[in-house]
Design an enzyme around this catalytic site. Structure first.
Site, mmCIF file in Angstrom:
data_model
loop_
_atom_site.group_PDB
_atom_site.id
_atom_site.type_symbol
_atom_site.label_atom_id
_atom_site.label_comp_id
_atom_site.label_asym_id
_atom_site.label_seq_id
_atom_site.Cartn_x
_atom_site.Cartn_y
_atom_site.Cartn_z
ATOM 1 N N GLU A 152 42.281 -31.194 61.361
ATOM 2 C CA GLU A 152 43.686 -31.504 61.094
ATOM 3 C C GLU A 152 44.357 -30.241 60.553
ATOM 4 O OE1 GLU A 152 45.437 -34.440 61.497
ATOM 5 O OE2 GLU A 152 46.927 -32.905 61.037
ATOM 6 N N PHE A 153 45.553 -29.941 61.052
ATOM 7 C CA PHE A 153 46.205 -28.693 60.638
ATOM 8 C C PHE A 153 47.475 -28.942 59.841
ATOM 9 C CE2 PHE A 153 43.976 -28.137 64.667
ATOM 10 C CZ PHE A 153 43.051 -27.169 64.318
ATOM 11 N N GLU A 156 51.247 -29.587 53.824
ATOM 12 C CA GLU A 156 51.939 -30.451 52.879
ATOM 13 C C GLU A 156 53.428 -30.143 52.958
ATOM 14 O OE1 GLU A 156 50.123 -30.345 48.999
ATOM 15 O OE2 GLU A 156 48.147 -30.519 49.893
ATOM 16 N N ASN A 213 42.660 -21.324 58.908
ATOM 17 C CA ASN A 213 43.018 -21.127 57.498
ATOM 18 C C ASN A 213 42.657 -19.722 57.013
ATOM 19 O OD1 ASN A 213 44.240 -23.545 57.223
ATOM 20 N ND2 ASN A 213 42.741 -24.461 55.842
ATOM 21 N N CYS A 265 43.917 -26.181 49.835
ATOM 22 C CA CYS A 265 43.227 -25.831 51.085
ATOM 23 C C CYS A 265 42.842 -24.359 51.193
ATOM 24 C CB CYS A 265 44.076 -26.226 52.286
ATOM 25 S SG CYS A 265 44.252 -27.997 52.433
ATOM 26 N N LYS A 268 40.171 -22.677 48.617
ATOM 27 C CA LYS A 268 38.796 -23.196 48.660
ATOM 28 C C LYS A 268 38.196 -23.062 50.064
ATOM 29 C CE LYS A 268 39.365 -27.673 50.409
ATOM 30 N NZ LYS A 268 38.797 -28.188 51.619
ATOM 31 N N ARG A 335 47.553 -28.271 42.676
ATOM 32 C CA ARG A 335 46.196 -27.740 42.738
ATOM 33 C C ARG A 335 46.241 -26.225 42.961
ATOM 34 N NH1 ARG A 335 43.534 -31.329 47.262
ATOM 35 N NH2 ARG A 335 45.690 -31.267 47.977
HETATM 36 C C1 UDX Z 1 47.500 -25.018 54.741
HETATM 37 C C2 UDX Z 1 47.576 -24.731 56.245
HETATM 38 O O1 UDX Z 1 48.849 -24.131 56.559
HETATM 39 C C3 UDX Z 1 47.392 -26.007 57.032
HETATM 40 O O2 UDX Z 1 47.401 -25.744 58.417
HETATM 41 C C4 UDX Z 1 46.075 -26.638 56.615
HETATM 42 O O3 UDX Z 1 45.900 -27.873 57.276
HETATM 43 C C5 UDX Z 1 46.011 -26.843 55.111
HETATM 44 O O4 UDX Z 1 46.266 -25.615 54.438
HETATM 45 P P1 UDX Z 1 49.167 -26.062 52.936
HETATM 46 O O5 UDX Z 1 48.081 -25.897 51.924
HETATM 47 O O6 UDX Z 1 49.955 -27.323 52.961
HETATM 48 O O7 UDX Z 1 48.586 -25.878 54.416
HETATM 49 O O8 UDX Z 1 50.192 -24.878 52.645
HETATM 50 P P2 UDX Z 1 50.832 -23.672 53.447
HETATM 51 O O9 UDX Z 1 52.196 -24.011 53.893
HETATM 52 O O10 UDX Z 1 49.901 -23.145 54.448
HETATM 53 O O11 UDX Z 1 50.983 -22.631 52.247
HETATM 54 C C6 UDX Z 1 49.828 -22.189 51.525
HETATM 55 C C7 UDX Z 1 50.198 -21.263 50.412
HETATM 56 O O12 UDX Z 1 50.565 -19.994 50.955
HETATM 57 C C8 UDX Z 1 51.366 -21.709 49.534
HETATM 58 O O13 UDX Z 1 51.012 -21.451 48.172
HETATM 59 C C9 UDX Z 1 52.506 -20.822 49.968
HETATM 60 O O14 UDX Z 1 53.430 -20.608 48.937
HETATM 61 C C10 UDX Z 1 51.768 -19.545 50.350
HETATM 62 N N1 UDX Z 1 52.464 -18.706 51.331
HETATM 63 C C11 UDX Z 1 52.728 -19.191 52.572
HETATM 64 C C12 UDX Z 1 52.812 -17.396 51.004
HETATM 65 O O15 UDX Z 1 52.561 -16.934 49.875
HETATM 66 N N2 UDX Z 1 53.428 -16.614 51.940
HETATM 67 C C13 UDX Z 1 53.710 -17.068 53.189
HETATM 68 O O16 UDX Z 1 54.265 -16.293 53.980
HETATM 69 C C14 UDX Z 1 53.354 -18.399 53.514
#
Ligand code: UDX
Length: 444
Positions: A152-153, A156, A213, A265, A268, A335
């Site tokens: 699953e991708f 949030e 990821n 995500c 970890k 988290r």
């Molecule tokens: C992530 C993956 O994107 C998703 O595909 C997977 O299923 C779960 O993990 P998520 O944890 O919801 O999703 O957050 P995401 O939007 O990917 O952001 C992760 C972190 O990166 C956040 O703390 C965000 O602030 C940070 N981020 C994101 C940056 O610092 N810079 C960026 O350009 C993008």
């Protein structure tokens, strides 16, 4: 079709509601009675835009029910999705597989007819192989209970959209029959969006998720490393990111430099990938992920250092307003939140820290009860010597710097997400600092 979704956290609750939304009869299962009661009453136990509506609509329509019983799940479902968490194991980089193991051991002994179990959780490569064996050993129906892996991708904040309109669907299967069954599950999505469908073996499907990821985390740490070079050399990382992002081979997304990544995500998952690579004897190939992690964690230290510098070298007696507690906007998930990590570090160094967030304060308070929290931005910024913008909620981008200047003690802001309209803040008399950018005329 009759589906069960086992584990109703972010992933499972959204998956269950969305599977009901596309017309299936769904039973959501969790060991957490309070969560199951809330979901059964149509209430989402966390902040996820759009989820409340589809949850309530499908509970109401009778297509979505909830239970704490795996026996009931086994009786009800033809396809069982495993959506439980795989957190970091305490004291190790590896993933903690206890929840996956508990579901398999709890469900398999009740499988008396042809069944497909589908793993969705993010797991170390090789998990599906051992789970297949475990099901075969425990299920009364033996080899007629099969396993597929369907990573699953979802992100949030966009979880409903990502589930109903995914970029791609990836399935790891061991037979054409299982692939057909999964195509039937997702038929409404495949028909409406012509979503790319990738069918492969179990190990490849597991690897697709962790590779995605790892790549995203690497992209963020790459631009954050460039931000350090910009700070040293006097460049502007946001312009570098914009300019390289026009190259279609690079692309503009996930190149926002700042405080770095957090959440349940990416951190970890890259650690678990490193641990698994070491078990497989290919640790050298994945060693760069350790540096990706280090670069990311240094962002938090760098932000604290810059904040301290901005208030004159010590936090003692200083009021610090922190805007943002969630690990990213449009989420109440705290988290491994970089924002809270910075807030707590400053408090430990003697700063008086007050944290605001539009939705994550209750969750933040549960993790960091000794931090001070404010329910509105004005209150958080009252008499502040420095504002730290650490989670890029739209509400913060829309703040009026002229109005806020009357609230604080000193008009100084550190934009930890490179998301504020800097010129507007400067025009209103603010000293603005950011990671990876130097502004003309800025003096501390
Ligand atoms: C992530 C993956 O994107 C998703 O595909 C997977 O299923 C779960 O993990 P998520 O944890 O919801 O999703 O957050 P995401 O939007 O990917 O952001 C992760 C972190 O990166 C956040 O703390 C965000 O602030 C940070 N981020 C994101 C940056 O610092 N810079 C960026 O350009 C993008």
């Amino acid at each position: 079709m009759r589906l069960t979704v086992i584990g109703t956290g972010y992933l499972g609750a959204v998956h269950a509601a969305c599977m009901a939304e596309i017309g299936h009869d769904v039973l959501g299962v969790d060991v957490d009675t309070a969560k199951i009661e809330a979901l059964a009453a149509g209430r989402t136990p966390f902040h996820e835009p759009g989820l409340d509506e589809i949850l309530a609509r499908n509970v109401e329509a009778g297509r979505l029910r909830f239970s704490t019983s795996l026996t009931e799940a086994a009786e009800f479902g033809d396809v069982h999705f495993i959506c439980v968490g795989t957190p970091q194991k305490p004291g190790s980089n590896a993933a903690d597989m206890r929840y996956i193991d508990a579901v398999v051991d709890g469900l398999a002994p009740h499988l008396h007819r042809d069944t497909l179990v589908v793993g969705k959780s993010t797991v170390p490569v090789g998990t599906a192989a051992y789970v297949t064996e475990r099901i075969r050993t425990l299920a009364p129906v033996g080899t007629a209970a099969t396993l597929a892996w369907n990573p699953e991708f979802l992100r949030e904040g966009f979880a409903v959209q990502d589930t109903l309109h995914p970029d791609r669907l990836v399935v790891g299967v061991t037979s054409p029959a299982d692939e057909d069954l999964l195509r039937a599950v997702y038929a409404p999505i495949l028909d409406s969006d012509s979503t790319p469908w990738i069918s492969t073996d179990l190990a490849t499907a597991e690897l697709v998720k962790v590779s995605a990821n790892a790549f995203l985390a690497t992209k963020i740490s790459f631009i954050n490393a460039i931000a350090d070079v910009c700070d040293a050399a006097g460049g502007d990382v946001t312009t570098v990111a914009k300019a390289i992002g026009y190259d279609a081979r690079i692309g503009p997304r996930f190149l926002s430099a700042g405080l770095g990544f957090g959440g349940g995500c990416l951190p970890k998952d890259i650690r678990a990938f490193l641990a698994r690579a070491a078990e497989l004897g290919v640790q050298d190939s994945m060693a760069f992920l350790k540096e990706v992690d280090e670069i990311n964690m240094r962002r938090r230290l760098r932000t604290v250092d810059l904040a301290r510098e901005l208030v004159g070298g010590s936090f003692l007696g200083r009021n610090i307003a922190v805007l943002g507690a969630a690990f990213k906007p449009d989420s109440d998930d705290v988290r491994d939140s970089p924002a809270l990590n910075v807030a707590a570090a400053i408090q430990l160094q003697g700063g008086r820290v007050r944290v605001h967030d539009p939705v994550a304060i209750d969750n933040a308070r549960a993790v960091f009860p000794t931090l001070d929290y404010a329910l509105d931005v004005d209150k958080a910024c009252e008499q502040a010597d420095l504002i730290l913008h650490l989670t890029e909620w739209q509400e913060y981008r829309d703040l009026d710097p002229e109005v806020l200047a009357a609230t604080v003690r000193s008009p100084r802001i550190l934009d930890g997400r490179n998301a504020l309209p800097v010129e507007r803040w400067q025009a209103a008399g603010w000293t603005v600092r950011a990671l990876g950018r130097t502004f003309a005329g800025t003096t501390v």
